[in-house]
Design an enzyme around this catalytic site. Structure first.
Site, PDB file in Angstrom:
ATOM      1  N   ASP A   8       0.863  -1.170   0.000  1.00  0.00           N
ATOM      2  CA  ASP A   8       0.000   0.000   0.000  1.00  0.00           C
ATOM      3  C   ASP A   8       0.909   1.231   0.000  1.00  0.00           C
ATOM      4  OD1 ASP A   8      -2.353   1.649   0.418  1.00  0.00           O
ATOM      5  OD2 ASP A   8      -1.746   1.774   2.512  1.00  0.00           O
ATOM      6  N   ASP A  10      -0.127   5.120   1.281  1.00  0.00           N
ATOM      7  CA  ASP A  10      -0.312   5.980   2.458  1.00  0.00           C
ATOM      8  C   ASP A  10      -0.294   5.161   3.735  1.00  0.00           C
ATOM      9  OD1 ASP A  10      -0.768   8.757   1.507  1.00  0.00           O
ATOM     10  OD2 ASP A  10      -2.397   7.824   0.393  1.00  0.00           O
TER      11      ASP A  10
END
Length: 218
Positions: A8, A10
């Protein structure tokens, strides 16, 4: 046998949540919301802007909501430009991944402009084989489609990959795609990430326990 490592963006490659929280506070508090860490984690973290705005500011027209999302991300990029750093231990893990010639990907709910910006700030703009923007698909996280699409584009099956995620929506997406999923405790406590379905939760990428997933092994 491990063939790919998927991240991922953020809260996983960089701790962007404090900046996002600050921007959302400026946007939402004039509308009567109290934006603290609890609210951010429960209502905002890991979700698409369009869904957030529809839910929290339903009085806005579609055009107003779209413009708000654009303005929000522009402010995020302005504030984040000098604040972001790679998460602890990432360099060691990435060097090992490259040494093993494993495939790599980023799968994110962030808008493309933000994803490209963050990767550029972290000097990772050419580091991954694939950058997949979930919002450009028919369904984003927590639906499994983003990770299923990444697997398809990388040409691998779920059991040969491992995912790093920090949010509820991200972990749910990866787990639903049947990929072994490791939680990154940047914005949520480990017990919370375990409750979302993470198989392991780490504080940094150099954690020795990653060996059980085939990482840091010769």
């Amino acid at each position: 046998m491990l063939q790919a490592v998927i991240f991922d963006l953020d809260g996983t490659l960089a701790d962007t949540d404090p900046v996002h929280l600050e921007v959302w506070r400026d946007i939402l508090e004039p509308h009567g919301y109290t934006i603290d860490e609890t609210f951010f984690k429960e209502k905002i973290s890991g979700r698409l802007n369009e869904h957030l705005i529809e839910e929290l500011l339903p009085q806005l027209s579609q055009a107003e909501g779209e413009q708000l999302a654009i303005d929000k991300e522009a402010k995020f990029r302005s504030l984040a430009a000098t604040r972001l750093q790679r998460m602890p231990g990432f360099n060691q893990l990435y060097d090992w991944i490259k040494g093993q010639a494993l495939k790599t990907a980023v799968v994110t709910n962030a808008p493309r402009a933000n994803a490209e910006f963050v990767l550029n700030v972290l000097d990772l703009e050419t580091a991954f084989d694939l950058v997949l923007i979930a919002g450009e698909l028919p369904r984003s996280k927590p639906d499994p489609l983003p990770y299923q699409t990444a697997l398809e584009q990388l040409g691998i099956v779920p059991a040969t990959a491992v995912v790093f995620e920090d949010s509820k929506t991200g972990i749910q997406s990866a787990v639903a795609a049947q990929i072994p999923t490791i939680g990154v405790a940047s914005s949520h406590k480990p017990d919370v990430l375990y409750s979302y379905g993470a198989s392991l939760v780490i504080d940094e990428f150099a954690d020795e326990r990653l060996k059980q997933f085939g990482l840091f092994q010769n």
